[in-house]
Design a protein around this motif. Structure first.
Motif, short mmCIF file in Angstrom:
data_model
loop_
_atom_site.label_atom_id
_atom_site.label_comp_id
_atom_site.label_asym_id
_atom_site.label_seq_id
_atom_site.Cartn_x
_atom_site.Cartn_y
_atom_site.Cartn_z
N PRO A 296 87.95 17.25 188.84
CA PRO A 296 88.48 18.41 188.23
C PRO A 296 87.55 18.79 186.71
O PRO A 296 87.66 17.76 185.90
N VAL A 297 87.21 19.89 186.52
CA VAL A 297 86.39 20.33 185.33
C VAL A 297 87.03 21.63 184.99
O VAL A 297 87.48 22.50 185.72
N ALA A 298 86.87 22.07 183.68
CA ALA A 298 87.22 23.48 183.09
C ALA A 298 85.99 24.10 182.78
O ALA A 298 85.06 23.78 181.97
N PHE A 299 85.83 25.42 183.13
CA PHE A 299 84.88 26.43 182.81
C PHE A 299 85.72 27.29 181.70
O PHE A 299 86.76 28.02 182.16
N LEU A 300 85.23 27.29 180.38
CA LEU A 300 85.91 28.20 179.49
C LEU A 300 84.83 29.50 179.15
O LEU A 300 83.90 29.06 178.61
N ASN A 301 85.36 30.43 179.32
CA ASN A 301 84.56 31.85 178.94
C ASN A 301 84.93 32.21 177.54
O ASN A 301 86.07 32.69 177.47
N LEU A 302 84.13 32.12 176.47
CA LEU A 302 84.46 32.87 174.96
C LEU A 302 83.64 34.21 175.23
O LEU A 302 82.65 34.34 174.34
N GLY B 236 79.75 32.31 177.82
CA GLY B 236 80.07 33.44 176.99
C GLY B 236 79.56 33.23 175.63
O GLY B 236 79.03 32.13 175.39
N GLY B 237 79.49 34.37 174.96
CA GLY B 237 78.76 34.70 173.56
C GLY B 237 79.26 33.38 172.61
O GLY B 237 78.74 33.27 171.76
N GLY B 238 80.78 33.13 172.70
CA GLY B 238 81.24 32.26 171.63
C GLY B 238 80.69 30.84 171.48
O GLY B 238 80.57 30.29 170.33
N ARG B 239 79.91 30.59 172.60
CA ARG B 239 79.19 29.14 172.43
C ARG B 239 77.92 29.40 171.66
O ARG B 239 77.43 28.13 171.12
N VAL C 15 77.43 25.43 178.87
CA VAL C 15 77.06 25.04 180.09
C VAL C 15 75.72 24.79 180.48
O VAL C 15 75.22 24.30 181.62
N GLU C 16 74.85 25.08 179.52
CA GLU C 16 73.35 24.75 179.38
C GLU C 16 73.18 23.12 179.89
O GLU C 16 72.12 22.65 180.22
N GLY D 219 74.55 30.09 180.56
CA GLY D 219 75.88 30.82 179.98
C GLY D 219 75.77 32.26 179.60
O GLY D 219 76.63 32.87 179.54
N ASP D 220 74.45 33.01 179.52
CA ASP D 220 74.37 34.22 179.09
C ASP D 220 74.40 34.93 180.42
O ASP D 220 74.73 36.33 180.39
#
Length: 355
Positions: free
Chosen positions: A148-154, A284-287, A307-308, A314-315
């Motif tokens: 299991p992994v998590a993807f966080l979109n900021l 997302g832009g927050g990264r 994610v890169e 990520g963009d």
């Protein structure tokens, strides 16, 4: 994809059979002009038929047609997934509004267009968001995740998806758990625009300079939303008091406090995941905000990787997600499930406008 930051339109081509992602193609970005952005911003919170909505929708459609025309001569496109611009989202009231007419895009471009992705989900009792989790499941398989992994979109609003790539399909129980974590970039962007006329905190400079008001963060994180079990989703302006709480602070202190609220919300969200993920990947832009990423690592007590780090873009990830969902709609596959939006059963969304 035109997101809650309202900076412009992202377009991405992917190769998929609706389950696996087998390749990535051309990408494009078309920024909104300041006047276009202002017109869209003025329509936030409004519903179809209200003042300014038709003008905002036309801007969104024309911007998408611009990037589609640019990319069509360079690649063979089977279908186009058009999300539209979210102007209002009211999950408690069972309604959502994404401005833009996919039928017009299909007619002008000559490309089959899949759109209105959220309405079916909400009609069956779902929150209508988030919708990217099934694509996150496919990406976890694409990168070869072993657990299991998590993807966080900021984005303007933060959302997280916990995925188990060992499960055979994204709609099956145990494959995905997803929900909105809380506000992310939107309060920061709005404050900087109001005070300085700038679109965002460039390079996280203000975030890093400011002093966090811990009391404000604590009051914010005491909101009942963070204790509510998922699935759950938020409107862009779901926490209007935040702006009032930081109104008397210097610019850097206000931005740093808002960033700490975003990071703290993600930390609270981790308590609702089925198990600790092997890794958290940020999109997302927050990264792009080093200060926010540092706060996030501190709040999680572990690094969160853009994610890169695993070869993803990520963009363009959100735009890719709606291409993936468009393929699933055309194939009659579900696009959301009980543990992603709270819908009663796995359901496919989207209208199809063919040419």
């Amino acid at each position: 994809m035109s997101g809650t930051s309202m900076d412009g339109v992202d377009m991405a081509v992917i190769e998929t059979d609706g389950m696996a992602v087998t390749g990535f193609g051309e990408t494009r970005y078309r920024a909104y002009t300041p006047q276009e952005r202002a017109t869209i911003r003025e329509s936030l919170g409004r519903w179809p038929g209200e003042a300014g909505v038709a003008e905002a929708a036309r801007i969104v459609e024309d911007a998408h047609l611009d990037v589609l025309a640019d990319i069509m001569g360079k690649t063979d496109i089977a279908a186009f997934g058009f999300h539209g611009q979210t102007l209002a989202h009211d999950p408690a009231g069972g309604r959502t509004h994404q401005a833009g007419d996919g039928a017009r895009l299909a007619s002008v471009s000559g490309v089959t267009t899949v759109w209105d992705f959220r309405s079916n989900d909400m009609a069956l009792g779902g929150q209508g968001a988030p919708l990217a989790p099934f694509y996150h499941w496919a990406l976890a398989r694409f990168i070869g995740a072993t657990g299991p992994v998590a993807f966080l979109n900021l984005g303007g609003v933060g959302n997280i998806t916990w995925v188990d790539p060992a499960i055979d399909a994204p709609q099956l129980p145990g494959a995905c758990v997803a929900f909105d974590t809380g506000p992310a970039n939107a309060p920061i962007d709005d404050l900087i625009f109001a005070r300085r006329g700038q679109r965002f905190d460039q390079d996280g400079a203000l975030t890093r300079q400011g002093r966090v008001d811990a009391e404000t963060v604590a009051v914010f994180l005491d909101d009942v939303y963070f204790r509510r079990m998922p699935p759950k989703s938020l409107d862009r302006d779901a926490f209007p008091d935040l702006g009032r709480w930081v109104a008397g602070m210097a610019d850097a202190d206000a931005v740093a406090t808002l960033a700490a609220c975003a990071a703290g919300a993600v930390s609270q969200a981790m308590e609702h995941l089925p198990s600790p993920p092997l890794q958290v990947y940020v999109t997302g832009g927050g990264r792009h905000n080093p200060g926010l990423m540092e706060m996030l690592a501190a709040a999680l007590d572990r690094p969160a990787l853009p994610v890169e780090a695993v070869g993803l873009d990520g963009d363009m990830l959100e735009a890719q997600a709606f291409a993936y969902l468009a393929a699933r709609v055309l194939l009659g596959l579900p696009t959301s499930a009980p543990m992603t939006t709270g819908v009663a059963a796995p359901v496919g969304g989207g209208r199809v406008s063919r040419v």
